[in-house]
Design a protein around this motif. Structure first.
Motif, PDB file in Angstrom:
ATOM      1  N   GLU A 185     -10.103   5.581  -2.497  1.00  0.00           N
ATOM      2  CA  GLU A 185      -9.795   4.498  -2.075  1.00  0.00           C
ATOM      3  C   GLU A 185      -9.529   3.502  -3.166  1.00  0.00           C
ATOM      4  O   GLU A 185      -8.860   2.451  -3.007  1.00  0.00           O
ATOM      5  N   ASN A 198     -13.582  10.840  -2.670  1.00  0.00           N
ATOM      6  CA  ASN A 198     -12.966  10.079  -1.435  1.00  0.00           C
ATOM      7  C   ASN A 198     -13.192   8.337  -1.921  1.00  0.00           C
ATOM      8  O   ASN A 198     -12.273   7.825  -1.596  1.00  0.00           O
ATOM      9  N   LYS A 199     -14.008   8.180  -2.403  1.00  0.00           N
ATOM     10  CA  LYS A 199     -14.303   6.642  -3.046  1.00  0.00           C
ATOM     11  C   LYS A 199     -13.047   6.592  -4.132  1.00  0.00           C
ATOM     12  O   LYS A 199     -12.420   5.482  -4.129  1.00  0.00           O
ATOM     13  N   GLU A 201      -5.797   3.675  -3.983  1.00  0.00           N
ATOM     14  CA  GLU A 201      -5.121   2.722  -2.994  1.00  0.00           C
ATOM     15  C   GLU A 201      -5.265   1.308  -3.260  1.00  0.00           C
ATOM     16  O   GLU A 201      -4.210   0.452  -3.019  1.00  0.00           O
ATOM     17  N   THR A 202      -6.410   0.919  -3.680  1.00  0.00           N
ATOM     18  CA  THR A 202      -6.576  -0.611  -4.236  1.00  0.00           C
ATOM     19  C   THR A 202      -5.690  -1.009  -5.322  1.00  0.00           C
ATOM     20  O   THR A 202      -4.756  -1.925  -5.286  1.00  0.00           O
TER      21      THR A 202
END
Length: 344
Positions: free
Chosen positions: A96, A92-93, A99-100
Motif C-alpha cells: 500500500e 500488505n501494508k 502504491e502511495t
C-alpha cells in the motif's frame, strides 16, 4: 428589377462566411478541452522529480529509526522532498505504501523491506512504474528488480561476535540463542555465522534456540521461560540488540548478572548497556553509511540513469566491546580515540 437583383446578390455574399466560422468553433472545442490535461502532466512530473520515499520497519527499534532519519536527511540535503513511511513488517501494508509513492510519482524509493520473498512484488511494481528502488539492510530473493541492495556483511559480523562470545564464555558450558523474525534473511545469516564458529567447540551446548521476533518485550518473556527450564546457562547470543537487551533485563531481574549476553546492530542503547557493565558486546552495522549511500546512489540514478555501482553491495561490520564502544554513536564512529571507562 436590376436594383432588386443587385440587393439580393450582395445579401448572399454577406451570409456566406457564417458557415466557416461555425466549423472553426467546432474544431477548436476539443483542443480547448485537451489543454488542461497537457498542462497538468509537466506539473505532476516536476513534483515527482522532487520526491524520495523512505520506507522502513517499525521505528520504535532505534536501528530502523536511525536509518529512516539518516536517509531522509541526506536526501533533503541533496535537494529532495522526503516522505518517511513505516510498514510495520507487514508486506500488505508495504505494498500500500509503494502504491502511495507510485501515485505521487516519486523519483525513487529507499526501502528496508518487510520480507525477502514478500517484497519482490512491491519492488517490481515500482520498477514497472519507472521508479527505482534502493534497498538497505535487508535483501530480497530476486536480483535485477531493485537498482541497489546495500547491506551489512551480516555473516562477517556474526562470526566476529561469535568468536568473542567463545572467548568470554569459554569453550564449554550451556548457552542460549535468540533468533530474529523467520521471514528475514538476516536472521538466518546471523544464526549461521554464529554456529559456524560456536559449533567448532563441542563443549559449548545450545540448550535453547527460540525466536523473539526482534522484540525487546518478547525477548524478556522468552528469556524468563528459558531460564526456568535451563537455569545452568553461561551465555546468551542474540540476533539483534533489542532482543539482547530484553534478555539481559530478564536475567538481571532474576539475579543472574553472571550470564554473558551479546547483541547485534550497535545501537546507542546497546552501547550504553556495554558501558554500564551489562551487555558484553555487539556487532555494529554501518547504518549511517548504508542510509547515506542509498540516498547518494538514488540521486545519481535520478540524474543520470545509473548509480555506477553494482546491485549487491556489502559493508563489513565492527565488533564493539567495553574497549571501544564509547567511540561510536548513532551507528557510526564519533572520531574519538579516548579510552572507554566501564561502570563497575
Amino acid at each position: 428589377m436590376l436594383l432588386i437583383l443587385a440587393l439580393v446578390f450582395s445579401g448572399c455574399q454577406a451570409a456566406a462566411p457564417a458557415a466557416p466560422v461555425q466549423e472553426a468553433a467546432a474544431t477548436e472545442a476539443p483542443a480547448a478541452e485537451a489543454a488542461p490535461a497537457e498542462a497538468a502532466a509537466p506539473a505532476e512530473a516536476a513534483s515527482g522529480a522532487q520526491l524520495i520515499c523512505v520506507i522502513v520497519p517499525p521505528v520504535e527499534n532505534p536501528f530502523f529509526g536511525a536509518m529512516s532519519e539518516i536517509a531522509a536527511a541526506k536526501a533533503t540535503e541533496l535537494g529532495y522532498d522526503v516522505l518517511q513511511l513505516v510498514h510495520d513488517d507487514d508486506a500488505n501494508k508495504q505494498m500500500e505504501l509503494f502504491e502511495t509513492c507510485i501515485a505521487r510519482a516519486a523519483s525513487a524509493i529507499i526501502l528496508d523491506n518487510a520480507g525477502a520473498d514478500a517484497s519482490v512484488a512491491a519492488v517490481q511494481k515500482a520498477k514497472d512504474a519507472g521508479i527505482p528502488s534502493f534497498l538497505v539492510d535487508r535483501e530480497i530473493t530476486q536480483e535485477g528488480v531493485a537498482v541497489a541492495q546495500i547491506v551489512s556483511n551480516n555473516y562477517q559480523g556474526a562470526t566476529i561476535l561469535a568468536e568473542y562470545f567463545v572467548e568470554m564464555v569459554g569453550e564449554e558450558g550451556n548457552f542460549v540463542e535468540l533468533t530474529g523474525r523467520d521471514t528475514d534473511t538476516n536472521a538466518h545469516i546471523r544464526s549461521q555465522g554464529y554456529h559456524d564458529v560456536i559449533d567448532e567447540y563441542p563443549g559449548l551446548v545450545m540448550v535453547a534456540q527460540q525466536t523473539a521476533n526482534w522484540s525487546q518485550t518478547e525477548a524478556y518473556g522468552v528469556m524468563e521461560s528459558i531460564l526456568q527450564a535451563n537455569p545452568e546457562i553461561k551465555g546468551v547470543i542474540a540476533g539483534n540488540d533489542t532482543m539482547a537487551l530484553g534478555a539481559q533485563a530478564a536475567l538481571l531481574a532474576a539475579g543472574r548478572d553472571d550470564v554473558i549476553v551479546m547483541g547485534f546492530d550497535g545501537s546507542d542503547d546497546a552501547i550504553q548497556s556495554i558501558m554500564g557493565g551489562e551487555l558484553k558486546a555487539t556487532s555494529l552495522q554501518p547504518v549511517a553509511e548504508m542510509a547515506n549511500q542509498a540516498a547518494i546512489q538514488a540521486d545519481a540514478y535520478i540524474k543520470s540513469g545509473s548509480s555506477d555501482k553494482p546491485e549487491k553491495q556489502s559493508i563489513d561490520m565492527v565488533l564493539l566491546t567495553a574497549e571501544n564502544a564509547c567511540q561510536y554513536e548513532t551507528f557510526a564512529p564519533t572520531g574519538s580515540t579516548e579510552p572507554c571507562e566501564v561502570a563497575q
